[in-house]
Design a protein around this motif. Structure first.
Motif, mmCIF file in Angstrom:
data_model
loop_
_atom_site.group_PDB
_atom_site.id
_atom_site.type_symbol
_atom_site.label_atom_id
_atom_site.label_comp_id
_atom_site.label_asym_id
_atom_site.label_seq_id
_atom_site.Cartn_x
_atom_site.Cartn_y
_atom_site.Cartn_z
ATOM 1 N N ASN A 167 4.822 -2.862 5.704
ATOM 2 C CA ASN A 167 4.034 -3.288 6.856
ATOM 3 C C ASN A 167 3.553 -2.110 7.700
ATOM 4 O OD1 ASN A 167 4.305 -5.950 6.118
ATOM 5 N ND2 ASN A 167 5.967 -6.387 7.549
ATOM 6 N N ALA A 168 4.321 -1.041 7.724
ATOM 7 C CA ALA A 168 3.924 0.135 8.485
ATOM 8 C C ALA A 168 2.656 0.753 7.917
ATOM 9 C CB ALA A 168 5.050 1.162 8.516
ATOM 10 N N ARG A 169 2.450 0.605 6.614
ATOM 11 C CA ARG A 169 1.264 1.139 5.954
ATOM 12 C C ARG A 169 0.230 0.064 5.663
ATOM 13 N NH1 ARG A 169 3.382 3.940 0.725
ATOM 14 N NH2 ARG A 169 1.121 4.304 0.480
ATOM 15 N N ASN A 170 0.498 -1.176 6.086
ATOM 16 C CA ASN A 170 -0.415 -2.298 5.841
ATOM 17 C C ASN A 170 -0.769 -2.420 4.359
ATOM 18 O OD1 ASN A 170 -0.430 -2.837 8.581
ATOM 19 N ND2 ASN A 170 -2.423 -1.886 8.948
ATOM 20 N N THR A 171 0.247 -2.353 3.524
ATOM 21 C CA THR A 171 0.027 -2.331 2.085
ATOM 22 C C THR A 171 1.027 -3.229 1.366
ATOM 23 O OG1 THR A 171 -0.771 -0.045 2.231
ATOM 24 C CG2 THR A 171 -0.202 -0.876 0.050
ATOM 25 N N VAL A 172 0.548 -3.944 0.361
ATOM 26 C CA VAL A 172 1.408 -4.728 -0.511
ATOM 27 C C VAL A 172 1.234 -4.204 -1.931
ATOM 28 C CG1 VAL A 172 -0.337 -6.528 -0.884
ATOM 29 C CG2 VAL A 172 2.090 -7.048 -1.230
ATOM 30 N N PHE A 173 2.318 -4.220 -2.706
ATOM 31 C CA PHE A 173 2.312 -3.654 -4.042
ATOM 32 C C PHE A 173 2.708 -4.698 -5.074
ATOM 33 C CE2 PHE A 173 3.572 -0.387 -1.004
ATOM 34 C CZ PHE A 173 2.627 0.604 -1.246
ATOM 35 N N LEU A 174 2.270 -4.476 -6.283
ATOM 36 C CA LEU A 174 2.726 -5.258 -7.425
ATOM 37 C C LEU A 174 3.056 -4.284 -8.542
ATOM 38 C CD1 LEU A 174 3.193 -8.160 -8.519
ATOM 39 C CD2 LEU A 174 0.930 -7.976 -9.581
ATOM 40 N N GLN A 175 4.344 -4.072 -8.763
ATOM 41 C CA GLN A 175 4.794 -3.223 -9.850
ATOM 42 C C GLN A 175 4.879 -4.065 -11.113
ATOM 43 O OE1 GLN A 175 5.555 0.205 -9.931
ATOM 44 N NE2 GLN A 175 5.608 -0.198 -12.134
ATOM 45 N N MET A 176 4.153 -3.683 -12.138
ATOM 46 C CA MET A 176 4.077 -4.444 -13.373
ATOM 47 C C MET A 176 4.650 -3.615 -14.510
ATOM 48 S SD MET A 176 0.285 -6.159 -12.985
ATOM 49 C CE MET A 176 -0.544 -4.568 -13.148
#
Length: 124
Positions: free
Chosen positions: A74-83
């Protein structure tokens, strides 16, 4: 207002890994649940994973359980998807989405904002 931009897609061989990122702009990013969806070629969009605004709770489609991991910063306003352990059937355009309302009857989030998508191609 939330704007979403996906990145990190590309071509990978079966068994390989990719990490997708979704950069969001907006003051209320941390208050949204964030989901990943995908649209395989010639098929309808399907749910992949979701993470609540707190980052504590996650849910995955059966097809990706044990292989994909969703996370957010949330601090970087980023969501990830590790595949990981990618399969040819994972080939699709992957979309990031943001939702603020939970439907208790359907056990799904109402998504208000969508990114443009990033292509993931898994070769055999």
């Amino acid at each position: 207002q939330v704007r979403l931009v996906e990145s990190g897609g590309g071509l990978v061989q079966a068994g390989g890994s990719l990490r997708l990122s979704c950069a969001a702009s907006g003051r209320t990013f941390s208050s949204y649940a964030m989901g990943w969806f995908r649209r395989p070629p010639g098929k309808d969009r399907e749910f992949v994973a979701v993470i609540t605004w707190s980052g504590i709770a996650t849910s995955y489609a059966d097809s990706v359980k044990g292989r994909f991991t969703i996370s957010r910063d949330n601090a970087r306003n980023t969501v990830f998807l590790q595949m990981n352990s990618l399969k040819p059937e994972d080939t699709a355009v992957y979309y990031c989405a943001a939702g603020k309302t939970y439907d208790v009857l359907t056990r799904t989030w109402q998504y208000d904002y969508w990114g443009q998508g990033t292509q993931v191609t898994v070769s055999s």
